[in-house]
Design an enzyme around this catalytic site. Structure first.
Site, short mmCIF file in Angstrom:
data_model
loop_
_atom_site.label_atom_id
_atom_site.label_comp_id
_atom_site.label_asym_id
_atom_site.label_seq_id
_atom_site.Cartn_x
_atom_site.Cartn_y
_atom_site.Cartn_z
N ALA A 23 0.81 -1.22 0.00
CA ALA A 23 0.00 0.00 0.00
C ALA A 23 0.84 1.27 0.00
O ALA A 23 0.41 2.31 -0.51
CB ALA A 23 -0.93 -0.01 1.21
N ASP A 103 -5.36 -1.81 -6.62
CA ASP A 103 -5.72 -0.51 -7.19
C ASP A 103 -5.44 -0.39 -8.69
O ASP A 103 -5.73 0.66 -9.29
CB ASP A 103 -5.02 0.62 -6.44
CG ASP A 103 -3.51 0.44 -6.35
OD1 ASP A 103 -2.91 -0.13 -7.28
OD2 ASP A 103 -2.92 0.89 -5.34
N HIS A 118 -3.59 -10.21 -4.43
CA HIS A 118 -4.81 -9.96 -3.66
C HIS A 118 -5.98 -9.59 -4.57
O HIS A 118 -6.98 -9.05 -4.13
CB HIS A 118 -4.59 -8.86 -2.61
CG HIS A 118 -3.72 -9.29 -1.47
ND1 HIS A 118 -3.13 -8.41 -0.60
CD2 HIS A 118 -3.33 -10.53 -1.06
CE1 HIS A 118 -2.42 -9.08 0.30
NE2 HIS A 118 -2.53 -10.37 0.04
N CYS A 126 -19.88 -12.70 -12.09
CA CYS A 126 -21.07 -13.36 -11.55
C CYS A 126 -20.65 -14.65 -10.86
O CYS A 126 -19.93 -15.47 -11.42
CB CYS A 126 -22.05 -13.66 -12.68
SG CYS A 126 -23.48 -14.63 -12.13
N CYS A 129 -22.63 -17.70 -13.12
CA CYS A 129 -22.25 -18.06 -14.49
C CYS A 129 -20.85 -17.59 -14.87
O CYS A 129 -20.39 -17.85 -15.98
CB CYS A 129 -23.27 -17.52 -15.48
SG CYS A 129 -23.24 -15.71 -15.71
N CYS A 154 -27.89 -13.95 -15.91
CA CYS A 154 -28.53 -15.08 -15.23
C CYS A 154 -29.17 -14.73 -13.88
O CYS A 154 -29.81 -15.57 -13.26
CB CYS A 154 -27.52 -16.21 -15.04
SG CYS A 154 -26.32 -15.90 -13.71
#
Length: 246
Positions: A23, A103, A118, A126, A129, A154
């Site tokens: 970070a 990021d 990460h 989704c 699906c 879906c």
């Protein structure tokens, strides 16, 4: 020889160099870190706000707390540190970046080989699906109070492509381990080296250069340690590398 020139010399003499970023490299892009007194986690319990369990069982909490971090990353821009690492790769002196960050800024800066251990916040998918959507689709749905946001194909639940508490590590982590196996030099930038399992990676390389505002558990093992701004130090090191290559 000053430390900038020494760092450049170590990079120039290394058979294979990788970078590991956390970070701290992105704070200069206006992105808070996670664990400091002013970081993201100072306002929430990440285990409760950024977990797969909360996403599925308490979506209102996830989208009123954990989602705010992802939304805050939207459209942030790379800084000098990111561009310096992209230049180092362009010069043929950086084999890739292993990043703990979600990021997307290394890719925006132009790096080609980035292992996002990460996950990333460019896309969502989704859970039923596996259809992939850009993050902007989830953002628009949440702004319209569609919670949880659902797949247009879906009707399944959409989720971010980030590693949340309760998730397995992604394939990029396995690839990062493979890359580290024959890496001679690891440049650690903006990471406290305290988050498992990524914090084990420096153990597998012969040489370390660490650039981080605070001390890390690996400082005593490093060839060089810079407790300074990542952007400034990386820019100076890469400029020195480029000068030596001319």
């Amino acid at each position: 020889m000053n430390d900038i020139k020494k760092a450049a010399e170590i990079i120039l003499n290394s058979k294979k160099t990788m970078a590991l970023t956390g970070a701290g490299i992105s704070t200069e892009s206006g992105i808070p870190d996670f664990r400091s007194s002013s970081g993201y986690y100072s306002k929430m319990d990440p285990v409760k706000s950024l977990s797969k369990d909360v996403l599925l069982n308490d979506p209102k909490r996830f989208y009123s707390e954990g989602f705010l971090i992802l939304n805050d990353l939207y459209n942030k821009e790379p800084n000098k540190g990111h561009f310096a690492l992209a230049k180092l790769e362009e010069l043929g002196k950086l084999s890739g970046i292993i990043t703990q960050n979600i990021d997307n800024l290394h890719i925006k800066a132009g790096n080609k080989k980035v292992y996002e251990v990460h996950g990333e916040s460019r896309n969502v998918h989704c859970m039923s699906c596996n259809r992939v959507y850009p993050f902007s689709v989830m953002k628009e749905k949440v702004e319209k109070k569609e919670i949880p946001p659902l797949c247009d194909a879906c009707g399944g639940i959409l989720r971010p492509n980030v590693v949340m508490f309760g998730d397995m590590m992604p394939n990029d982590f396995l690839k990062a381990q493979q890359q580290i196996a024959n890496t001679e030099l690891l440049i650690v930038v903006g990471s406290s080296l305290q988050v498992s399992p990524v914090n084990y990676l420096p153990s597998y390389v012969d040489k370390l250069i660490i650039i981080n505002n605070d001390k890390t558990p690996f400082d005593r093992d490093a060839e060089l340690v810079f407790h300074e701004s990542a952007g400034e130090i990386l820019t100076e090191i890469v400029e020195e590398v480029e000068k030596e290559l001319k």
